[in-house]
Motif scaffolding. Structure first.
Motif, PDB file in Angstrom:
ATOM      1  N   ILE A 180       0.832  -1.210   0.000  1.00 46.46           N
ATOM      2  CA  ILE A 180       0.000   0.000   0.000  1.00 46.46           C
ATOM      3  C   ILE A 180       0.862   1.253   0.000  1.00 46.46           C
ATOM      4  O   ILE A 180       0.597   2.214  -0.735  1.00 46.46           O
ATOM      5  CB  ILE A 180      -0.954  -0.014   1.202  1.00 46.46           C
ATOM      6  N   ILE A 181       1.932   1.270   0.833  1.00 47.31           N
ATOM      7  CA  ILE A 181       2.819   2.440   0.894  1.00 47.31           C
ATOM      8  C   ILE A 181       3.503   2.649  -0.457  1.00 47.31           C
ATOM      9  O   ILE A 181       3.644   3.776  -0.931  1.00 47.31           O
ATOM     10  CB  ILE A 181       3.868   2.265   2.006  1.00 47.31           C
ATOM     11  N   LYS A 182       3.910   1.572  -1.101  1.00 44.77           N
ATOM     12  CA  LYS A 182       4.555   1.684  -2.410  1.00 44.77           C
ATOM     13  C   LYS A 182       3.578   2.222  -3.457  1.00 44.77           C
ATOM     14  O   LYS A 182       3.929   3.097  -4.263  1.00 44.77           O
ATOM     15  CB  LYS A 182       5.087   0.315  -2.839  1.00 44.77           C
ATOM     16  N   ILE A 183       2.340   1.732  -3.443  1.00 48.15           N
ATOM     17  CA  ILE A 183       1.347   2.163  -4.429  1.00 48.15           C
ATOM     18  C   ILE A 183       0.929   3.609  -4.193  1.00 48.15           C
ATOM     19  O   ILE A 183       0.819   4.405  -5.129  1.00 48.15           O
ATOM     20  CB  ILE A 183       0.120   1.234  -4.388  1.00 48.15           C
ATOM     21  N   MET A 184       0.708   3.977  -2.933  1.00 51.25           N
ATOM     22  CA  MET A 184       0.194   5.309  -2.630  1.00 51.25           C
ATOM     23  C   MET A 184       1.267   6.390  -2.641  1.00 51.25           C
ATOM     24  O   MET A 184       1.047   7.494  -3.136  1.00 51.25           O
ATOM     25  CB  MET A 184      -0.509   5.294  -1.270  1.00 51.25           C
ATOM     26  N   LEU A 185       2.448   6.075  -2.090  1.00 46.17           N
ATOM     27  CA  LEU A 185       3.487   7.090  -1.913  1.00 46.17           C
ATOM     28  C   LEU A 185       4.720   6.851  -2.763  1.00 46.17           C
ATOM     29  O   LEU A 185       5.606   7.717  -2.820  1.00 46.17           O
ATOM     30  CB  LEU A 185       3.888   7.169  -0.434  1.00 46.17           C
ATOM     31  N   GLY A 186       4.808   5.667  -3.389  1.00 44.75           N
ATOM     32  CA  GLY A 186       5.975   5.381  -4.206  1.00 44.75           C
ATOM     33  C   GLY A 186       7.236   5.144  -3.406  1.00 44.75           C
ATOM     34  O   GLY A 186       8.351   5.318  -3.903  1.00 44.75           O
ATOM     35  N   ILE A 187       7.101   4.735  -2.148  1.00 43.96           N
ATOM     36  CA  ILE A 187       8.248   4.571  -1.243  1.00 43.96           C
ATOM     37  C   ILE A 187       8.318   3.114  -0.787  1.00 43.96           C
ATOM     38  O   ILE A 187       7.305   2.499  -0.451  1.00 43.96           O
ATOM     39  CB  ILE A 187       8.125   5.499  -0.021  1.00 43.96           C
ATOM     40  N   GLU A 188       9.541   2.578  -0.758  1.00 40.02           N
ATOM     41  CA  GLU A 188       9.758   1.213  -0.286  1.00 40.02           C
ATOM     42  C   GLU A 188       9.866   1.218   1.242  1.00 40.02           C
ATOM     43  O   GLU A 188      10.852   1.663   1.808  1.00 40.02           O
ATOM     44  CB  GLU A 188      11.041   0.639  -0.882  1.00 40.02           C
ATOM     45  N   LEU A 189       8.835   0.735   1.909  1.00 41.04           N
ATOM     46  CA  LEU A 189       8.872   0.651   3.370  1.00 41.04           C
ATOM     47  C   LEU A 189       9.669  -0.560   3.818  1.00 41.04           C
ATOM     48  O   LEU A 189      10.455  -0.484   4.766  1.00 41.04           O
ATOM     49  CB  LEU A 189       7.438   0.578   3.913  1.00 41.04           C
ATOM     50  N   ASP A 190       9.460  -1.701   3.160  1.00 40.91           N
ATOM     51  CA  ASP A 190      10.199  -2.935   3.429  1.00 40.91           C
ATOM     52  C   ASP A 190      10.128  -3.339   4.901  1.00 40.91           C
ATOM     53  O   ASP A 190      11.137  -3.676   5.516  1.00 40.91           O
ATOM     54  CB  ASP A 190      11.656  -2.777   2.990  1.00 40.91           C
ATOM     55  N   SER A 191       8.926  -3.301   5.460  1.00 45.48           N
ATOM     56  CA  SER A 191       8.766  -3.673   6.873  1.00 45.48           C
ATOM     57  C   SER A 191       8.945  -5.169   7.095  1.00 45.48           C
ATOM     58  O   SER A 191       9.230  -5.609   8.205  1.00 45.48           O
ATOM     59  CB  SER A 191       7.385  -3.243   7.374  1.00 45.48           C
TER      60      SER A 191
END
Length: 212
Positions: A180-191
């Motif tokens: 979701i973070i990648k789709i919405m913000l374009g950022i790799e959270l990689d939790s």
């Protein structure tokens, strides 16, 4: 504030709320227009603050569409699908945000599509429609979910080969959050690759940067 003072304050608040509801009902009863019923007031929301989501759900189940009053205005709440479709689709142009919501939202969202009306909204929608077409969103989302599914499968395989116990529900939640973070913000959270604390710290930094 002691218990007696708190009890007196709550009683006064309920008396005031009852007066507002009755006064508003009397003022409306002589008019030809039909209004949705007055369920409660904002005072009742404050009284039920610790369980406000359950409280609002109970009102929605009872009334479907209703009004909540404060001292200066009434707000309409609806859980009726027909009303939601009418506001968001059938007669969308008749339900703008208005200056009240714009003044609140513009501090965080500026003149973005979620804060403006009229020509500015149409311009924002035209600019963003190509980026958010069904095909573009579907293709990008599919690629992100497939990538994170592979990461998840690798973690499960590694744990299985090492005979290591894992919390599969936690991994599913992290995989969903990463996607979701990648789709919405374009950022790799990689939790999935870190601990819960590391994920929380990284997410808080991302949100702070995003909204600055």
């Amino acid at each position: 504030m002691d218990f007696a003072s708190t009890a007196i304050a709550l009683c006064l608040a309920l008396v005031l709320a009852t007066f507002v509801v009755r006064h508003h009902a009397r003022r409306m009863c002589g008019k030809e227009k039909r209004y949705h019923p007055v369920a409660e007031t904002v005072v009742h929301q404050l009284i039920n603050f610790r369980r406000v989501h359950h409280y609002m759900t109970e009102l929605s189940c009872k009334y479907k569409t209703y009004r909540m009053l404060d001292l200066s205005r009434s707000a309409v709440y609806t859980a009726d699908p027909a009303n939601v479709e009418y506001v968001l689709k059938t007669n969308f142009t008749n339900y703008g945000k208005g200056s009240y919501l714009y003044n609140i939202l513009s501090d965080a969202l500026g003149d973005g599509i979620f804060a403006v009306d009229g020509q500015k909204w149409r311009h924002q929608r035209k600019e963003s429609s190509s980026e958010f077409s069904a095909k573009v969103v579907r293709d990008f989302s599919s690629a992100v979910f497939k990538t994170n599914a592979v990461k998840l499968a690798c973690l499960i395989y590694k744990a299985a080969t090492c005979n290591q116990a894992i919390d599969i529900q936690d991994l599913f939640m992290k995989s969903t959050l990463d996607s979701i973070i990648k789709i919405m913000l374009g950022i790799e959270l990689d939790s999935m690759s870190g601990t819960n604390e590391e994920a929380r710290l990284k997410l808080s930094r991302i949100l702070k940067i995003t909204y600055l």
